[in-house]
Design a protein around this motif. Structure first.
Motif, short mmCIF file in Angstrom:
data_model
loop_
_atom_site.label_atom_id
_atom_site.label_comp_id
_atom_site.label_asym_id
_atom_site.label_seq_id
_atom_site.Cartn_x
_atom_site.Cartn_y
_atom_site.Cartn_z
N VAL A 11 44.59 33.84 39.60
CA VAL A 11 44.09 34.56 38.36
C VAL A 11 42.95 33.57 37.77
N LEU A 12 42.89 31.72 38.44
CA LEU A 12 42.05 30.99 37.48
C LEU A 12 40.23 31.43 38.24
N THR A 13 40.64 31.58 39.72
CA THR A 13 39.76 31.86 40.95
C THR A 13 38.65 33.09 39.85
N VAL A 14 39.01 34.00 39.16
CA VAL A 14 38.80 34.94 38.77
C VAL A 14 36.77 34.69 37.85
N SER A 54 34.80 49.12 37.92
CA SER A 54 35.92 49.56 37.42
C SER A 54 37.24 50.10 39.08
N SER A 55 38.09 49.72 38.89
CA SER A 55 38.45 49.96 40.13
C SER A 55 38.89 51.95 39.71
N GLN A 220 45.58 52.69 46.25
CA GLN A 220 47.52 53.04 45.40
C GLN A 220 47.26 52.74 44.17
N MET A 221 46.86 53.34 43.56
CA MET A 221 46.26 52.69 41.69
C MET A 221 47.57 52.06 41.52
N PHE A 226 47.57 42.77 40.57
CA PHE A 226 46.24 42.26 39.90
C PHE A 226 45.33 42.50 39.50
N GLU A 227 43.79 42.84 41.06
CA GLU A 227 42.90 43.10 41.24
C GLU A 227 42.69 43.56 40.22
#
Length: 258
Positions: A11-14, A54-55, A220-221, A226-227
């Motif tokens: 989370v924090l490396t975002v 975006s994915s 696979q959506m 999280f990514e």
């Protein structure tokens, strides 16, 4: 404790990634900008970049290219005289000159070797020179030779074509070689997202190739990762080459290359 560390590390490396930080900065500026017209235009620019990184958009575009080319097992692949491998997986301008540096499309060459070692093909024809506009000192086929040998392919079973600069020329130059060597059956190995344009070029040259797609980029959506919910330079790259591939396909159609 280790699980907690793992969660926080993800989370924090975002906040170290350029794109998420950029969008947080954009959000701050949207609240600071006063003129409505300027705010709206700035919002549109940010929205465009957000969507293309975006994915969902990346996956939708690349899936549209791959959907007609499902994976094929080695066992279900027919025997052929030669595997035709399209270049695009070796970095020709790498700072490291002592060895070939592979890119994300490395599956093209590794799957060709798998076909060879399984006895499905007798020869491997690697087609690809330099696709760079102002630099053609290093040809991809030349770099591929040492890699193929290291992977266990006999030098006598390697055929190189190093003059082509794009997919159309891959097909044209390959036809000259296979006709000269009297090959009759061929397996075309390239990335699934590239197969639509590539197969069209080879069919236009009356080379009836068996298609062996590889290097799938869709994902696979519904995995819930999280990514998938974060804008990413990787997704932006996928969007970029998918758009390039679709544009290339329609340009080739207009030029009657397909």
């Amino acid at each position: 404790m280790d699980s907690l560390f793992f969660i926080f590390s993800k989370v924090l490396t975002v906040f170290l990634y350029p794109l998420p930080v950029f969008f947080l900065f954009c959000l701050y500026l949207l609240f600071r900008i006063k003129p409505k017209k300027t705010k709206f235009l700035f919002f549109l620019v940010c929205l465009f970049l957000y969507l293309t990184s975006s994915s969902y958009i990346a996956n939708s575009l690349v899936s549209s290219l791959e959907k007609d080319y499902l994976p094929i097992s080695i066992q279900d692949t027919p025997n052929a005289d030669v595997a035709i491998v399209l270049g695009g997986m070796i970095q020709t301008i790498s700072s490291v000159k002592a060895r070939p540096e592979l890119t994300d499309s490395a599956d093209r060459i590794t799957d060709a070797v798998r076909l060879y070692k399984a006895g499905k093909v007798k020869k491997i024809l690697f087609t690809g020179g330099s696709g760079l506009l102002l630099s053609d000192e290093f040809r991809e086929a030349t770099l591929a030779k040492s890699l193929l040998i290291d992977l266990g392919v006999k030098e006598s079973d390697i055929i190189l074509e190093s003059n082509s600069r794009n997919t159309y020329e891959n097909a044209v130059e390959t036809k000259k070689i296979v006709e000269k060597l009297n090959f009759k059956t061929y397996i075309l190995v390239t990335s699934a997202f590239h197969m639509k344009r590539a197969s069209g070029c080879f069919q236009k040259q009356n080379l009836h190739v068996f298609l062996f797609p590889t290097d799938y980029r869709s994902f696979q959506m519904d995995s819930g990762a999280f990514e998938l919910f974060l804008p990413s330079a990787g997704y932006l790259d996928t969007t970029t080459f998918a758009i390039k591939e679709w544009v290339g396909y329609y340009v080739y159609r207009a030029k009657s290359y397909l």
